[in-house]
Design a protein around this motif. Structure first.
Motif, short mmCIF file in Angstrom:
data_model
loop_
_atom_site.label_atom_id
_atom_site.label_comp_id
_atom_site.label_asym_id
_atom_site.label_seq_id
_atom_site.Cartn_x
_atom_site.Cartn_y
_atom_site.Cartn_z
N THR A 1 44.01 20.91 39.73
CA THR A 1 44.86 20.25 38.66
C THR A 1 45.16 18.81 39.25
OG1 THR A 1 45.77 22.39 37.73
CG2 THR A 1 46.69 19.91 37.20
N ARG A 2 45.38 18.73 40.31
CA ARG A 2 45.99 17.58 41.38
C ARG A 2 45.84 17.68 42.87
NH1 ARG A 2 52.62 17.58 40.73
NH2 ARG A 2 52.95 19.32 41.42
N ALA A 3 46.01 16.54 43.31
CA ALA A 3 45.75 16.60 44.75
C ALA A 3 46.87 17.41 45.40
CB ALA A 3 45.75 15.33 45.48
N GLU A 4 48.09 17.18 44.98
CA GLU A 4 49.22 17.91 45.51
C GLU A 4 48.91 19.43 45.42
OE1 GLU A 4 50.09 13.86 44.29
OE2 GLU A 4 49.29 15.53 43.36
N ASN A 5 48.31 20.04 44.70
CA ASN A 5 48.20 21.34 44.70
C ASN A 5 47.02 21.82 45.52
OD1 ASN A 5 49.99 21.22 42.53
ND2 ASN A 5 48.55 22.24 40.98
N LEU A 6 46.24 20.95 46.37
CA LEU A 6 45.36 21.62 47.43
C LEU A 6 45.93 22.28 48.50
CD1 LEU A 6 43.08 18.19 47.58
CD2 LEU A 6 42.69 20.39 46.49
N PRO A 7 45.32 23.09 49.21
CA PRO A 7 46.21 23.96 50.08
C PRO A 7 46.21 23.09 51.38
CG PRO A 7 43.87 24.76 49.95
CD PRO A 7 44.27 23.67 48.83
N THR A 8 47.21 23.29 52.21
CA THR A 8 47.30 22.69 53.68
C THR A 8 46.37 23.48 54.57
OG1 THR A 8 49.10 23.84 54.23
CG2 THR A 8 49.35 21.76 53.36
#
Length: 381
Positions: A358-365
């Motif tokens: 959905t968005r970059a902030e939802n990518l896992p670390t």
């Protein structure tokens, strides 16, 4: 074996620090010859690979549940030979490295070390030749590749291309491996296409992802600009790793190759973000390609078993090159990312997992890649 190749011209980099045309020509000249095939055999192989590429999209949609798989007209599928694959990658490298090269040129100018135009030309030639040699080695190893940055490189007339990327299927390598493994031809080709088409669907589902990756690569490259004098040390590190890779000095797992020498915390953080994204993309594609049941790919279990066992014994020279380029580290990205995807899906289902696109902030670390529960909790799922 090339049926199609791109006439796209790689963008010029500041101060002509890399001779991209020479890199493409060097790779084409040094790339090992593929299997000897008659013209009719080549034509049938290309037609069959196109068929399997088309057929795989439906299965990617069924397994991934990503609606983007319904319409992939923003990108194209090319069946290529090794030289064409190498040329396409010089174009992508030029796009990815353009901002880094700009930083290098600015640094050289600030330090008054840019050198004469003649010296710059020599340096660009040497770098282009080295890159071409590396691509020649890789050109015989890659089965397929989705290039999300293809449209960011102007064509020969300087015009922008289509909005999407391009999927490259390297026919000589696919044929070589399927013969080596003695597996069913149609099954193996469909299996390979499932992985590569998943990458195509990922970027269609997350149109912001391409520029996000470029931004992260630019940040990492900018941090490494001041570290260029350590190349000799990195080569020695790669040479030592031929005998067996160990953990990095601080006890963290080794990523392999020259990347183990990153010491600055900011460098490590930037690399961690890039590693996490790559692990997600590769792991997700592996989960999809292995998600088919025997009714779709009857010999899928045999293919996976033989593919995993392939290449365990390599020569010293190949080990050195693979370690230098971090290819074995890439294989760990496949397994780490696949475990993250399977664990996340087991907790929240595929629909819940798909919030990652959905968005970059939802990518896992990178930490979340190794512990899916951390990601699930952060997402509030």
């Amino acid at each position: 074996m090339s049926q199609q190749s791109s006439d796209t011209a790689a963008p010029s980099t500041p101060a002509s620090m890399v001779n991209w045309d020479l890199a493409a020509k060097t790779a084409a000249n040094l790339a090992p010859a593929g299997p000897a095939l008659k013209a009719a055999e080549i034509s049938r192989a290309v037609e069959n690979l196109r068929l399997m590429a088309d057929k795989s999209v439906h299965h990617v949609h069924q397994i991934s549940k990503l609606e983007a798989a319904r319409d992939l007209r923003d990108s194209e599928v090319l069946v290529v030979d090794r030289a064409s694959w190498a040329k396409a990658n010089t174009q992508s490298f030029a796009v990815m490295m353009d901002p880094i090269m700009g930083a290098l040129a600015a640094k050289a100018a600030a330090n008054r070390t840019a050198g004469t135009p003649a010296n710059s030309a020599v340096s660009a030639t040497v770098t282009g030749a080295q890159l071409g040699a590396a691509l020649a080695f890789l050109s015989s190893k890659v089965l397929g590749q989705y290039d999300p940055f293809a449209s960011l490189s102007p064509d020969a007339a300087g015009r922008a291309q289509a909005t999407g990327g391009r999927l490259l299927l390297v026919a000589p390598n696919i044929i070589t491996v399927e013969r080596e493994l003695k597996v069913d031809t149609d099954d193996f080709r469909l299996w390979v296409c499932l992985h590569e088409q998943t990458h195509r669907v990922q970027f269609a589902a997350a149109p912001w992802l391409r520029h996000h990756m470029l931004s992260e690569i630019e940040k990492l490259g900018g941090l490494l600009v001041g570290d260029t004098d350590k190349l000799g040390e990195r080569l020695m590190q790669a040479a030592k790793s031929v005998g067996g890779r160990k953990a990095a000095g601080d006890g963290t797992p080794s990523r392999g190759g020259v990347l183990d020498l990153l010491q600055d915390p900011e460098q490590k953080a930037a690399l961690s973000r890039v590693t996490a994204v790559m692990s997600l993309l590769e792991g997700h594609a592996n989960v999809v390609m292995d998600g088919v049941d025997p009714s779709i790919v009857p010999t899928v279990r045999t293919i996976r078993q033989r593919f995993n066992n392939r290449g365990k014994e390599r020569g010293v020279l190949e080990k050195f090159i693979r370690n230098l380029m971090g290819l074995d580290a890439k294989m760990r990205q496949y397994s780490d990312g696949a475990k993250f995807v399977r664990d996340a899906v087991a907790i929240v289902g595929m629909e819940g997992f798909n919030t990652v696109w959905t968005r970059a902030e939802n990518l896992p670390t990178e930490a979340e890649i190794h512990n899916a529960r951390l990601w699930v909790d952060r997402m509030g799922l």
